[in-house]
Design a protein around this motif. Structure first.
Motif, PDB file in Angstrom:
ATOM      1  N   ALA A  62       0.852  -1.195   0.000  1.00 22.40           N
ATOM      2  CA  ALA A  62       0.000   0.000   0.000  1.00 22.40           C
ATOM      3  C   ALA A  62       0.884   1.241   0.000  1.00 22.40           C
ATOM      4  O   ALA A  62       2.105   1.159   0.163  1.00 22.40           O
ATOM      5  CB  ALA A  62      -0.916  -0.011   1.213  1.00 22.40           C
ATOM      6  N   LYS A  63       0.257   2.409  -0.180  1.00 19.69           N
ATOM      7  CA  LYS A  63       1.010   3.640  -0.399  1.00 19.69           C
ATOM      8  C   LYS A  63       1.263   4.413   0.899  1.00 19.69           C
ATOM      9  O   LYS A  63       2.375   4.838   1.175  1.00 19.69           O
ATOM     10  CB  LYS A  63       0.197   4.513  -1.362  1.00 19.69           C
ATOM     11  CG  LYS A  63       1.035   5.379  -2.251  1.00 19.69           C
ATOM     12  CD  LYS A  63       0.256   5.865  -3.462  1.00 19.69           C
ATOM     13  CE  LYS A  63      -0.670   7.000  -3.124  1.00 19.69           C
ATOM     14  NZ  LYS A  63      -1.275   7.634  -4.315  1.00 19.69           N
ATOM     15  N   THR A  64       0.200   4.593   1.658  1.00 19.41           N
ATOM     16  CA  THR A  64       0.286   5.431   2.852  1.00 19.41           C
ATOM     17  C   THR A  64      -0.542   4.799   3.965  1.00 19.41           C
ATOM     18  O   THR A  64      -1.606   4.245   3.704  1.00 19.41           O
ATOM     19  CB  THR A  64      -0.293   6.841   2.566  1.00 19.41           C
ATOM     20  OG1 THR A  64       0.224   7.307   1.326  1.00 19.41           O
ATOM     21  CG2 THR A  64       0.062   7.817   3.665  1.00 19.41           C
ATOM     22  N   ALA A  65      -0.049   4.893   5.196  1.00 21.32           N
ATOM     23  CA  ALA A  65      -0.821   4.383   6.331  1.00 21.32           C
ATOM     24  C   ALA A  65      -0.815   5.414   7.451  1.00 21.32           C
ATOM     25  O   ALA A  65       0.205   6.041   7.734  1.00 21.32           O
ATOM     26  CB  ALA A  65      -0.233   3.063   6.822  1.00 21.32           C
ATOM     27  N   LEU A  66      -1.980   5.597   8.065  1.00 21.65           N
ATOM     28  CA  LEU A  66      -2.119   6.539   9.173  1.00 21.65           C
ATOM     29  C   LEU A  66      -2.749   5.828  10.363  1.00 21.65           C
ATOM     30  O   LEU A  66      -3.648   5.000  10.184  1.00 21.65           O
ATOM     31  CB  LEU A  66      -3.048   7.699   8.807  1.00 21.65           C
ATOM     32  CG  LEU A  66      -2.674   8.691   7.716  1.00 21.65           C
ATOM     33  CD1 LEU A  66      -2.971   8.122   6.342  1.00 21.65           C
ATOM     34  CD2 LEU A  66      -3.459   9.978   7.903  1.00 21.65           C
ATOM     35  N   LEU A  67      -2.275   6.198  11.544  1.00 23.07           N
ATOM     36  CA  LEU A  67      -2.947   5.737  12.764  1.00 23.07           C
ATOM     37  C   LEU A  67      -3.493   6.960  13.479  1.00 23.07           C
ATOM     38  O   LEU A  67      -2.786   7.957  13.650  1.00 23.07           O
ATOM     39  CB  LEU A  67      -1.973   4.983  13.679  1.00 23.07           C
ATOM     40  CG  LEU A  67      -2.632   4.461  14.961  1.00 23.07           C
ATOM     41  CD1 LEU A  67      -3.571   3.302  14.664  1.00 23.07           C
ATOM     42  CD2 LEU A  67      -1.587   4.018  15.980  1.00 23.07           C
ATOM     43  N   LEU A  68      -4.753   6.898  13.870  1.00 29.51           N
ATOM     44  CA  LEU A  68      -5.377   8.033  14.532  1.00 29.51           C
ATOM     45  C   LEU A  68      -6.332   7.531  15.594  1.00 29.51           C
ATOM     46  O   LEU A  68      -6.709   6.357  15.584  1.00 29.51           O
ATOM     47  CB  LEU A  68      -6.144   8.876  13.515  1.00 29.51           C
ATOM     48  CG  LEU A  68      -6.899   8.116  12.450  1.00 29.51           C
ATOM     49  CD1 LEU A  68      -8.294   8.645  12.295  1.00 29.51           C
ATOM     50  CD2 LEU A  68      -6.134   8.230  11.138  1.00 29.51           C
ATOM     51  N   ASP A  69      -6.700   8.409  16.516  1.00 29.57           N
ATOM     52  CA  ASP A  69      -7.739   7.978  17.450  1.00 29.57           C
ATOM     53  C   ASP A  69      -9.095   8.318  16.849  1.00 29.57           C
ATOM     54  O   ASP A  69      -9.177   8.958  15.796  1.00 29.57           O
ATOM     55  CB  ASP A  69      -7.531   8.569  18.854  1.00 29.57           C
ATOM     56  CG  ASP A  69      -7.885  10.038  18.946  1.00 29.57           C
ATOM     57  OD1 ASP A  69      -8.409  10.609  17.969  1.00 29.57           O
ATOM     58  OD2 ASP A  69      -7.639  10.629  20.009  1.00 29.57           O
ATOM     59  N   GLN A  70     -10.156   7.878  17.494  1.00 25.60           N
ATOM     60  CA  GLN A  70     -11.468   8.050  16.867  1.00 25.60           C
ATOM     61  C   GLN A  70     -11.899   9.506  16.818  1.00 25.60           C
ATOM     62  O   GLN A  70     -12.851   9.847  16.153  1.00 25.60           O
ATOM     63  CB  GLN A  70     -12.514   7.173  17.574  1.00 25.60           C
ATOM     64  CG  GLN A  70     -12.180   5.701  17.375  1.00 25.60           C
ATOM     65  CD  GLN A  70     -13.419   4.821  17.280  1.00 25.60           C
ATOM     66  OE1 GLN A  70     -14.530   5.244  17.568  1.00 25.60           O
ATOM     67  NE2 GLN A  70     -13.222   3.584  16.868  1.00 25.60           N
ATOM     68  N   GLY A  71     -11.175  10.372  17.527  1.00 23.59           N
ATOM     69  CA  GLY A  71     -11.451  11.796  17.442  1.00 23.59           C
ATOM     70  C   GLY A  71     -10.678  12.462  16.312  1.00 23.59           C
ATOM     71  O   GLY A  71     -10.793  13.661  16.113  1.00 23.59           O
ATOM     72  N   GLY A  72      -9.857  11.709  15.595  1.00 23.49           N
ATOM     73  CA  GLY A  72      -9.127  12.285  14.474  1.00 23.49           C
ATOM     74  C   GLY A  72      -7.734  12.765  14.831  1.00 23.49           C
ATOM     75  O   GLY A  72      -7.050  13.384  14.022  1.00 23.49           O
ATOM     76  N   PHE A  73      -7.288  12.486  16.054  1.00 26.46           N
ATOM     77  CA  PHE A  73      -5.937  12.874  16.442  1.00 26.46           C
ATOM     78  C   PHE A  73      -4.932  11.920  15.804  1.00 26.46           C
ATOM     79  O   PHE A  73      -5.011  10.706  15.973  1.00 26.46           O
ATOM     80  CB  PHE A  73      -5.791  12.882  17.964  1.00 26.46           C
ATOM     81  CG  PHE A  73      -4.357  13.014  18.390  1.00 26.46           C
ATOM     82  CD1 PHE A  73      -3.716  14.231  18.286  1.00 26.46           C
ATOM     83  CD2 PHE A  73      -3.656  11.911  18.841  1.00 26.46           C
ATOM     84  CE1 PHE A  73      -2.389  14.354  18.635  1.00 26.46           C
ATOM     85  CE2 PHE A  73      -2.323  12.026  19.198  1.00 26.46           C
ATOM     86  CZ  PHE A  73      -1.689  13.251  19.090  1.00 26.46           C
ATOM     87  N   LEU A  74      -4.003  12.502  15.073  1.00 37.57           N
ATOM     88  CA  LEU A  74      -3.055  11.722  14.274  1.00 37.57           C
ATOM     89  C   LEU A  74      -1.904  11.219  15.135  1.00 37.57           C
ATOM     90  O   LEU A  74      -1.204  11.992  15.767  1.00 37.57           O
ATOM     91  CB  LEU A  74      -2.524  12.629  13.174  1.00 37.57           C
ATOM     92  CG  LEU A  74      -1.741  12.024  12.025  1.00 37.57           C
ATOM     93  CD1 LEU A  74      -2.523  10.935  11.330  1.00 37.57           C
ATOM     94  CD2 LEU A  74      -1.378  13.130  11.038  1.00 37.57           C
ATOM     95  N   MET A  75      -1.694   9.903  15.172  1.00 38.51           N
ATOM     96  CA  MET A  75      -0.593   9.370  15.974  1.00 38.51           C
ATOM     97  C   MET A  75       0.601   8.976  15.127  1.00 38.51           C
ATOM     98  O   MET A  75       1.725   8.974  15.601  1.00 38.51           O
ATOM     99  CB  MET A  75      -1.077   8.186  16.806  1.00 38.51           C
ATOM    100  CG  MET A  75      -1.957   8.641  17.969  1.00 38.51           C
ATOM    101  SD  MET A  75      -2.435   7.298  19.046  1.00 38.51           S
ATOM    102  CE  MET A  75      -3.984   6.857  18.306  1.00 38.51           C
ATOM    103  N   SER A  76       0.371   8.621  13.874  1.00 38.32           N
ATOM    104  CA  SER A  76       1.507   8.302  13.009  1.00 38.32           C
ATOM    105  C   SER A  76       1.063   8.346  11.558  1.00 38.32           C
ATOM    106  O   SER A  76      -0.078   8.034  11.237  1.00 38.32           O
ATOM    107  CB  SER A  76       2.042   6.900  13.335  1.00 38.32           C
ATOM    108  OG  SER A  76       3.135   6.596  12.501  1.00 38.32           O
ATOM    109  N   VAL A  77       1.966   8.764  10.714  1.00 41.82           N
ATOM    110  CA  VAL A  77       1.713   8.661   9.282  1.00 41.82           C
ATOM    111  C   VAL A  77       2.994   8.166   8.632  1.00 41.82           C
ATOM    112  O   VAL A  77       4.080   8.673   8.896  1.00 41.82           O
ATOM    113  CB  VAL A  77       1.220  10.008   8.690  1.00 41.82           C
ATOM    114  CG1 VAL A  77       2.123  11.153   9.092  1.00 41.82           C
ATOM    115  CG2 VAL A  77       1.121   9.927   7.183  1.00 41.82           C
ATOM    116  N   GLN A  78       2.866   7.146   7.804  1.00 47.18           N
ATOM    117  CA  GLN A  78       4.027   6.536   7.160  1.00 47.18           C
ATOM    118  C   GLN A  78       3.765   6.359   5.675  1.00 47.18           C
ATOM    119  O   GLN A  78       2.615   6.279   5.247  1.00 47.18           O
ATOM    120  CB  GLN A  78       4.317   5.159   7.784  1.00 47.18           C
ATOM    121  CG  GLN A  78       4.601   5.195   9.277  1.00 47.18           C
ATOM    122  CD  GLN A  78       5.843   5.993   9.613  1.00 47.18           C
ATOM    123  OE1 GLN A  78       6.842   5.965   8.894  1.00 47.18           O
ATOM    124  NE2 GLN A  78       5.779   6.745  10.707  1.00 47.18           N
ATOM    125  N   GLY A  79       4.850   6.294   4.928  1.00 47.09           N
ATOM    126  CA  GLY A  79       4.738   6.052   3.495  1.00 47.09           C
ATOM    127  C   GLY A  79       4.713   7.345   2.705  1.00 47.09           C
ATOM    128  O   GLY A  79       5.231   8.369   3.136  1.00 47.09           O
TER     129      GLY A  79
END
Ligand SMILES: Nc1nc2c(ncn2[C@@H]2O[C@H](COP(=O)(O)OP(=O)(O)OP(=O)(O)O)[C@@H](O)[C@H]2O)c(=O)[nH]1
Ligand SMILES: [Mg+2]
Lengths: 203, 148
Positions: free
Chosen positions: B28-45
């Motif tokens: 895959a190209k890009t992966a993001l981890l966030l909480d259900q409120g939309g707070f971004l914890m990590s973005v890779q790729g």
């Protein structure tokens, strides 16, 4: 819920602008967005209807350096004020760290202000949050209206919790009072976070 | 839900690493981890021309809306959302109770691959998030002074 990230040295807090429909919540964010220096400015997201009424939320991320050694990020959201959007309004409140209640100063909106305030308390209750534990301020907007209700009257109507909170007069369309309000709430949120952190340290 | 959340250096590294591994395995190209409120914890790729924070906020909003819709029809909630584009696709899935993973991928890989590795990664991420979310208010930091 504020997040402290030690890897990126970032603190992130969520501030929600609440209040009845058309009271000027989106206008507050638009003015803040306009004033951010271009090189720091990111897009403001507005999920709105054709007629510019907020449908789900507006979102504006702000980066500051209010805390030494940390980048402090405030995520500003507005809720849709129209009564029948309560389901989405409640979603926006999830994880909130501080609230600006934007009241409309027009005489004929006093009932709506009051109802919206009660609705806010009810929605917070569903997340098991009370107004005693969450920092919030009032903003009396549209002070330019010829029929603006006296501030004392509005305080009597809306500022009657155990703990009185700061109230700010504003004319959001001109930007008057917008940053006073934002500075106050962001400071209150950070002070609370830091107090809680240092209290925990002593235990 | 905790009132404050603390992410340590080590945890952030582990999260980033898991997402990178997912990208490698699934192509895959890009992966993001966030909480259900939309707070971004990590973005890779791949992130060029992407605004990860806005993607996170909109994905969280859209997931929350779907969850409420599910409740209204008597479902417990959907755990996966998938949108297919002409070239790019977006896969949003729940990670434990209060986080979400967004995966953006092109047609060079398949939804099956993405789903497979997403499930596997979610389990590992959930274990880390569990530690973060259950961390007692005790903060690993000293006083942080507010600048006047
Ligand atoms: N006279 C006057 N009008 C204002 C002021 N602030 C906002 N408005 C106007 O009020 C109208 C509604 O403003 P919005 O900011 O869209 O209101 P809102 O609170 O976001 O409304 P919803 O999205 O429906 O909840 C707009 O036409 C604004 O220009 C003000 O200080 N004075
Ligand atoms: Mg609005």
């Amino acid at each position: 819920m504020s997040t402290v990230n030690f890897a990126t040295r970032e603190i992130t807090c969520k501030i929600v602008y609440y209040g009845p429909g058309l009271s000027g919540k989106t206008t507050n964010l638009l003015f803040i967005h306009k004033k951010i220096p271009a090189k720091h400015r990111s897009d403001m997201v507005s999920l709105a209807t054709d007629g510019d009424r907020t449908l789900f939320f507006d979102f504006l991320p702000l980066v500051t350096h209010a805390v030494k050694g940390f980048t402090t990020k405030f995520q500003l959201y507005t809720v849709p004020g129209q009564v029948f959007y309560n389901a989405t309004r409640k979603l926006v409140l999830q994880g909130v760290d501080g609230i600006v209640f934007v009241a409309d100063s027009a005489w004929n909106r006093m009932n709506d202000n009051h109802e919206s305030f009660i609705n806010m308390k009810e929605n917070l209750e569903d997340y098991e949050v009370t107004l005693e534990e969450i920092p919030y301020v009032l903003q009396f907007n549209k002070r330019d209206l010829p029929d603006a209700a006296p501030v004392d009257y509005m305080n009597n109507l809306l500022n009657r919790e155990k703990q009185r909170v700061p109230g700010f007069e504003s004319i959001a369309v001109r930007g008057t009072g917008v940053f006073e309000t934002l500075n106050a709430i962001s400071r209150m949120v950070l002070v609370k976070l830091i107090n809680e952190l240092s209290a925990n340290k002593e235990n | 839900m905790p009132r404050h959340r603390f992410i340590t250096l080590e945890e952030q590294k582990q999260i980033d690493e898991l997402l990178r591994e997912l990208l490698k395995n699934s192509d895959a190209k890009t992966a993001l981890l966030l909480d259900q409120g939309g707070f971004l914890m990590s973005v890779q790729g791949f992130t060029e021309h992407l605004d990860p924070q806005t993607i996170a906020v909109l994905a969280a909003g859209s997931f929350a809306t779907t969850r409420e819709l599910a409740k209204l029809i008597g479902e417990e909630g959907f755990t996966v959302m998938f949108h297919q584009g002409r070239r790019d696709n977006i896969h949003i899935s729940a990670v434990g109770k209060d986080a979400l993973m967004v995966i953006i991928f092109e047609n060079t890989t398949t939804i099956g691959m993405v789903r497979l590795f997403a499930r596997d990664t979610a389990k590992k991420l959930d274990a880390i998030l569990d530690v973060i979310n259950n961390r007692k208010a005790q903060s690993p930091m000293g006083n942080i002074p507010v600048q006047q």
